[in-house]
Enzyme design. Sequence first.
Site, PDB file in Angstrom:
ATOM      1  N   ASN A 482     -20.200   6.651 -23.824  1.00 44.48           N
ATOM      2  CA  ASN A 482     -19.062   7.486 -23.461  1.00 44.48           C
ATOM      3  C   ASN A 482     -19.177   8.797 -24.209  1.00 44.48           C
ATOM      4  O   ASN A 482     -18.724   8.937 -25.346  1.00 44.48           O
ATOM      5  CB  ASN A 482     -17.765   6.767 -23.810  1.00 44.48           C
ATOM      6  CG  ASN A 482     -16.568   7.446 -23.190  1.00 44.48           C
ATOM      7  OD1 ASN A 482     -16.551   8.670 -23.054  1.00 44.48           O
ATOM      8  ND2 ASN A 482     -15.568   6.670 -22.828  1.00 44.48           N
ATOM      9  N   ASP A 483     -19.767   9.768 -23.528  1.00 42.41           N
ATOM     10  CA  ASP A 483     -20.020  11.081 -24.133  1.00 42.41           C
ATOM     11  C   ASP A 483     -18.762  11.728 -24.685  1.00 42.41           C
ATOM     12  O   ASP A 483     -18.840  12.688 -25.450  1.00 42.41           O
ATOM     13  CB  ASP A 483     -20.556  12.031 -23.052  1.00 42.41           C
ATOM     14  CG  ASP A 483     -22.037  11.890 -22.851  1.00 42.41           C
ATOM     15  OD1 ASP A 483     -22.755  11.714 -23.836  1.00 42.41           O
ATOM     16  OD2 ASP A 483     -22.459  11.959 -21.683  1.00 42.41           O
ATOM     17  N   CYS A 484     -17.641  11.253 -24.230  1.00 39.80           N
ATOM     18  CA  CYS A 484     -16.391  11.926 -24.551  1.00 39.80           C
ATOM     19  C   CYS A 484     -15.629  11.253 -25.689  1.00 39.80           C
ATOM     20  O   CYS A 484     -14.527  11.682 -26.041  1.00 39.80           O
ATOM     21  CB  CYS A 484     -15.528  11.998 -23.301  1.00 39.80           C
ATOM     22  SG  CYS A 484     -16.367  12.918 -22.015  1.00 39.80           S
TER      23      CYS A 484
END
Length: 803
Positions: A482-484
């Site tokens: 989850n890049d975020c």
Amino acid sequence: MKYGFFDDQAREYVITRPDTPLPWINYLGSDGFFSLISNTCGGYSFYRDAKLRRITRFRYNNVPADDGGRCFYICDGDTVWSPAFLPARTPLDRYRCRHGLGYSVFEGAKNGVSAALTVTVPIDTSMEVQRLTLKNESDQEKKLTVYGAVEWCLWNAVDDATNFQRNWNIGEVELEGSTVYHKTEYRERRDHYAFYSVNAPIAGFDTDRDSFLGQFRGWREPLAVEQRTSFCSVASGWAPIAALRLELTLAPGEEKTLLFRLGYVELPREEKFTALNVINKAPAHKLLAAFETEAQFNAALEALRTYWTDLLSRFTVRSSEEKLDRMVNIWNQYQCMVTFNMSRSASYYESGTGRGMGFRDSCQDLLGFVHLIPERARERIVDIASIQFADGSTYHQYQPLTKRGNADVGSGFNDDPLWLVACTCAYLRETGDFSILDAPTPFNNEAGTEVPLLEHLRRSVNYTVTHKGPHGLPLIGRADWNDCLNLNCFSLTPGESFQTCSNFESGKAESVFIAGMFVKYGTEYAALCDQIGLGTEAAEIRTQVAEMEKAVLAHGWDGEWFRRAYDAFERPIGSKDNEEGKIFIEPQGFCVMAGIGGEACGKKALASTERLLGNDFGIELLSPCYSEYHDYLGEISSYPPGYKENGSVFCHNNPWITLAWCKVRDGNAAFDLYTRNAPAYIEDKSEIHRTEPYCYSQTIAGRAAQNYGEAKNAWLTGTAAWSFVAVSQGILGVRPDYAGLVVDPCLPDSMAGCQISRLFRGTRYEITVRRGAEKGLTVDGQPIAGNTVPLTDAPLCRVTVTL
Ligand code: BGC
Ligand code: NOJ
């Protein structure tokens, strides 16, 4: 509501009206020359790298959208029309766009003239070929003026869109017969040029955009077209184009075919010119000669068809579910090829300039591709591993042309290294080619640092072992899958990249998701060690895996589901104690697939997942969505509720849940989830879903969003590979393994059985799945214990599974 239909026989999606909710695109080309093409013939072409070798220009965020691209105009009396509706936008008497595998066909008709425009990039050819057949269906003679036009991009797509003080001085072309050559910057350091040509004498041309279009006009109504003329403009700076004009006369019933060709050529430096600044056209002549006749074009289309028939025959299913069959047999595998080729670089949502080949993305794309062309998978694995650093961490992305790590995006995504284990093991199980483990592979592409690929895997696994936090769980770093989820970032500056900024390196924030990955892929690495006689190392890794499982059960289990992470202050994320973001999808998928906590935890976690995150289109990423921005969480809380990582159905990780359901042997739940976002199953909701009904999109807005059910980011998503893994290896249950082919279907009650055909290590397995009293497997009529069909030298092997 639908905007077309599937033609499974032809392996096409047939779009019956130009006004699809969004441009519905297709990809042409399989290696080298690539094109994006929309249902109105928009899009662009590039060679290998959509940033560094952009051939034709495309304006993202254009108004109207999707203007330009391949511009064809047919002038018939007072009417000007385009076979694919755009750019002329004249309402057509007939319109169809048929997107097929590696080609698209546009069928338009107006006032008694029909046009069939077939566009493809022939295999092993650095050229797009556009066949335009015009037919006079009326009983009067028709005199037609026909134009074909493209707009050149000045190669580097970022420069092209930013550096106008230079660009408007450098554009250059050359002309020869019916060919326009685009040679901007060729006089100096570029060793490549492009050309646009037609296989018939032209009546005129234009190569300067502004001359062709005229003032205050766009591609819809060029001045030259309005006047049925050409200005024979020769571009000098500004915006070079290639616009070719032909005059045709068609008797009633007569039909004529033209071949337009958009090609790309690279030359050795010493062979660039034939005279001062005159380009060496020999390679272009050769390319053109190969596609001078319709017969040559037809042969290329046939070769393309055969190519796909062969590839797709490696895995097929026949069942009572028509939509399942079309996803598995055609479109899902096709999308796996596209994601393998493009990673996250070029689509109608990815500009081709930002995100090249992602480390984790490309590793995962391989999971759905490795059975198609293992040789290309092998090369890719080594390319990816070559951007790894000696400590096991890695660059997050690389540029396809240079294959160098992208320093702008940096490194420190602590899930990345483990994905290398995932794809290499998938390759090994598919092929048995252990020699890949000896492939000399550098660190950070530095010559002299090469070590066997196996050493890269070892360092990947050890990276997790040596980077743990206070709870014994893996440190998350910049972010994980989850890049975020940017737990060390704390950004308060507008525009700052969440993935590279770090104002507070806690050295504490941990990821339960990576823990799940480690248990799964650590176990796979241990199994690999066993295969190659590294028993001691296998045992060591298994000890580490057991320790990680313990840590997850002690600190990652929340009672009803798995937690997501611990933040920089050691507070849990994804726990019932949180106000928002109480539950996340990712750890449920991975921890259950990894078997952490056994079936008891698995079933509980999945029931919670469905109850709290399930919607009509699948499983949302988290719930409740974050209603405000938190700097200690990062980008995830930047999105309005229900969008992207803040609680949309992020399709990529839905198949993890499908696989998790298979792990706990619930075929009904697995299949139910599969059908909620498999494109063919939601085709009739196209007015809500809006993106293409023949490929997966990255995200579908969640219940908290205003536009619930609307998808975005079609095509380039890990959803393609993972969905194929989920359906082929989970639901249909056919999994390659070191000792043979595992056959272990997990079908829903609604399916009585199916027929699967799988090519595996040179043997064709014909598998019949049926229901009956006598459970178990037979191989060539003989019952066997377990569910692994042993490897065989026989060309054909018949397997029966009775459920
Ligand atoms: C997107 C992610 C993406 C990330 C890195 C974010 O804005 O939501 O899906 O991975 O940017 O490019
Ligand atoms: C898209 C990225 O390409 C992928 O690597 C990432 O896992 C997802 N976004 C989730 O953030």
